[in-house]
Design an enzyme around this catalytic site. Structure first.
Site, PDB file in Angstrom:
ATOM      1  N   SER A 174      -3.508  -8.604  -7.659  1.00 47.75           N
ATOM      2  CA  SER A 174      -2.562  -8.983  -6.613  1.00 47.75           C
ATOM      3  C   SER A 174      -3.171  -8.802  -5.225  1.00 47.75           C
ATOM      4  O   SER A 174      -3.946  -7.877  -4.981  1.00 47.75           O
ATOM      5  CB  SER A 174      -1.298  -8.120  -6.725  1.00 47.75           C
ATOM      6  OG  SER A 174      -0.462  -8.293  -5.601  1.00 47.75           O
ATOM      7  N   TYR A 197      -1.363 -14.436  -1.422  1.00 48.82           N
ATOM      8  CA  TYR A 197      -0.261 -14.775  -0.533  1.00 48.82           C
ATOM      9  C   TYR A 197      -0.880 -15.302   0.758  1.00 48.82           C
ATOM     10  O   TYR A 197      -1.857 -14.725   1.261  1.00 48.82           O
ATOM     11  CB  TYR A 197       0.599 -13.555  -0.211  1.00 48.82           C
ATOM     12  CG  TYR A 197       1.466 -13.080  -1.353  1.00 48.82           C
ATOM     13  CD1 TYR A 197       2.565 -13.816  -1.771  1.00 48.82           C
ATOM     14  CD2 TYR A 197       1.187 -11.878  -2.005  1.00 48.82           C
ATOM     15  CE1 TYR A 197       3.371 -13.371  -2.815  1.00 48.82           C
ATOM     16  CE2 TYR A 197       1.990 -11.426  -3.045  1.00 48.82           C
ATOM     17  CZ  TYR A 197       3.071 -12.181  -3.446  1.00 48.82           C
ATOM     18  OH  TYR A 197       3.869 -11.745  -4.479  1.00 48.82           O
ATOM     19  N   THR A 223       0.259 -18.040  -5.023  1.00 53.30           N
ATOM     20  CA  THR A 223       1.699 -17.886  -5.233  1.00 53.30           C
ATOM     21  C   THR A 223       2.445 -18.792  -4.261  1.00 53.30           C
ATOM     22  O   THR A 223       2.250 -18.708  -3.045  1.00 53.30           O
ATOM     23  CB  THR A 223       2.124 -16.426  -5.030  1.00 53.30           C
ATOM     24  OG1 THR A 223       1.544 -15.633  -6.075  1.00 53.30           O
ATOM     25  CG2 THR A 223       3.634 -16.282  -5.083  1.00 53.30           C
ATOM     26  N   LYS A 298       0.757 -21.008  -8.781  1.00 52.81           N
ATOM     27  CA  LYS A 298       1.632 -20.103  -9.525  1.00 52.81           C
ATOM     28  C   LYS A 298       3.058 -20.186  -8.980  1.00 52.81           C
ATOM     29  O   LYS A 298       3.310 -19.828  -7.832  1.00 52.81           O
ATOM     30  CB  LYS A 298       1.119 -18.664  -9.427  1.00 52.81           C
ATOM     31  CG  LYS A 298       1.954 -17.639 -10.181  1.00 52.81           C
ATOM     32  CD  LYS A 298       1.328 -16.266 -10.076  1.00 52.81           C
ATOM     33  CE  LYS A 298       2.113 -15.211 -10.833  1.00 52.81           C
ATOM     34  NZ  LYS A 298       3.400 -14.899 -10.168  1.00 52.81           N
ATOM     35  N   HIS A 322       8.321 -15.731 -10.924  1.00 53.38           N
ATOM     36  CA  HIS A 322       8.006 -14.479 -10.225  1.00 53.38           C
ATOM     37  C   HIS A 322       8.669 -13.286 -10.902  1.00 53.38           C
ATOM     38  O   HIS A 322       9.179 -12.368 -10.251  1.00 53.38           O
ATOM     39  CB  HIS A 322       8.450 -14.565  -8.759  1.00 53.38           C
ATOM     40  CG  HIS A 322       7.593 -13.786  -7.814  1.00 53.38           C
ATOM     41  ND1 HIS A 322       6.747 -14.372  -6.906  1.00 53.38           N
ATOM     42  CD2 HIS A 322       7.442 -12.451  -7.629  1.00 53.38           C
ATOM     43  CE1 HIS A 322       6.127 -13.450  -6.197  1.00 53.38           C
ATOM     44  NE2 HIS A 322       6.517 -12.267  -6.630  1.00 53.38           N
TER      45      HIS A 322
END
Length: 434
Positions: A174, A197, A223, A298, A322
């Site tokens: 992440s 992100y 994402t 994603k 998510h």
């Protein structure tokens, strides 16, 4: 800047006590893992906690090998993790958005898919190996990006990375990890993807992507379902924030590694201040100008967005809601999978993320056209209970269950798993109309 105490990053670390708020994912940039003979500094706390040892402890710090040995499926780790973790941390990992309907549906939808097994087939040898983006892995079960893993265990993402490498599969790190891309790379060889992100400051994105490339990550998982954070009411009640001894390590040197304490969710406030709400399909093209890594999108759940993902050059799609933490009352990802697969028409691989707890779930996803699945919460809960050893056991249990499901369904390799092996709600409705 809050005072932070870094725990040990190596295997078999023993910590007799730890802070009430456990560690999130995020690594110290350019910090190598400590040798195994070193012991990290002790953190004073009144909350008893488990150690980094591969032997398990009960909630009061006593060894409980019998309890660990009695674990027979992935779901059992969640109850044990709930006993160990501070409420704020457990709720952050476990909860979904608003009414949590989608959180429940992510699991229940699997139970409505039934098998059509074939018999009298030689299944003395089962091959579960597969190829993902030209990388050979041992099985179609991979690790999804999960933020702030050092809240679960002192070794956090480092333990997860070692477990994934040991199992011969892919780990996705992440952006909001408590271990940096460099630290994760330092644990040794492994196939790793980086979840991204997109921040308002695009220079930050450029730097982060370049660091991931230099650290040997093999793909970017972009994402796309988080222009704003979903309403996670447990986090609001708990006033969730990153524990003060932890930082989002990938952003530490940019002074963006901490969260302010707020009257609701500190993470929601952080996202509102940093994440770019203008993110659009043209930014997928922009990312391709700053990296040569393949980009997985994603958060796709519809045929329409599948077409756009292909049009804008995505290398793959991850069907994801998510973890049911964004928009409540969207369908389960397994219910969306076939729509996406049909629209993709084999032009790019489609993966499933969400609700996988059994090898039978993996088989069902593969039968509906997925190239593989990603697991998130099972990793967090097993990490909390038994560190690296727990994550290894989760991966092994899912592998064993998938192998058994394949054998009992008459499939000796992944390519033999077909749509004809399962019956969905749609199939039953269609037959009732005949």
């Amino acid at each position: 800047m809050p005072v932070r105490t870094q725990l040990g990053l190596h295997g078999r670390t023993t910590v007799t006590t730890a802070p009430d708020h456990l560690r999130l994912e995020g690594l110290k940039t350019h910090t190598a893992a400590r040798p195994q003979h070193q012991t990290p500094a002790r953190i004073q706390s009144t909350t008893p906690r488990h150690t980094g040892s591969r032997r398990s402890l009960d909630r009061f710090g006593f060894h409980c090998p019998q309890k660990m040995e009695s674990i027979t499926n992935v779901t059992e780790y969640e109850k044990l993790a709930k006993e160990k973790l501070p409420k704020m941390v457990y709720d952050y990992y476990a909860s979904g958005a608003e009414d949590q309907w989608t959180l429940k549906e992510n699991r229940e939808a699997f139970s409505r898919i039934l098998f059509r097994p074939r018999i009298l087939i030689d299944v003395s040898h089962i091959d579960m190996a597969t190829n993902i983006l030209d990388f050979n892995i041992s099985m179609p079960i991979m690790i999804a990006p999960s933020a702030m893993q050092k809240m679960a265990h002192p070794e956090g993402e480092l333990a997860t990375a070692r477990a994934a490498a040991s199992a011969g599969t892919i780990m996705t790190l992440s952006s909001w990890s408590t271990s940096s891309v460099e630290e994760v790379n330092s644990v040794g060889p492994g196939i790793r993807f980086f979840q991204l992100y997109v921040y308002k400051d695009r220079n930050i994105v450029r730097q982060l992507v370049k660091r991931a490339e230099m650290a040997g990550f093999k793909a970017i998982a972009l994402t796309v379902d988080t222009p704003r954070l979903g309403r996670r009411e447990a986090d609001i009640k708990n006033r969730f924030t990153l524990p003060p001894h932890l930082v989002l390590k990938n952003f530490e040197d940019l002074d963006l590694g901490t969260m302010d304490k707020t009257n609701d969710s500190g993470l929601a406030s952080y996202v509102a201040g940093q994440v770019d709400r203008t993110l659009s399909w043209k930014d997928v093209k922009w990312l391709q100008t700053i990296t040569s890594l393949p980009i997985l999108v994603k958060g796709v759940v519809t045929a329409e967005d599948t077409r756009l993902a292909i049009e804008y050059g995505a290398a793959g799609i991850i069907v994801s809601n998510h973890g049911a933490r964004q928009l409540d009352y969207v369908p389960a990802t397994i219910s969306c999978l076939e729509e996406v697969v049909r629209e993709a028409k084999g032009r790019l691989p489609v993966f499933l993320d969400g609700g996988v707890r059994r090898g039978t779930d993996v088989f069902k996803a593969l039968a509906l056209g997925a190239s593989g699945v990603f697991i998130g919460r099972p990793v967090l809960f097993s990490l909390a209970v038994d560190g690296e050893a727990g994550v290894r056991k989760v991966l092994q249990m899912l592998r064993d269950e998938l192998e058994l499901t394949m054998a009992l369904s008459g499939c000796t390799s992944l390519r033999e798993i077909t749509r004809a092996h399962v019956i969905t709600d749609g199939d039953r409705i269609g037959r009732s109309r005949l």
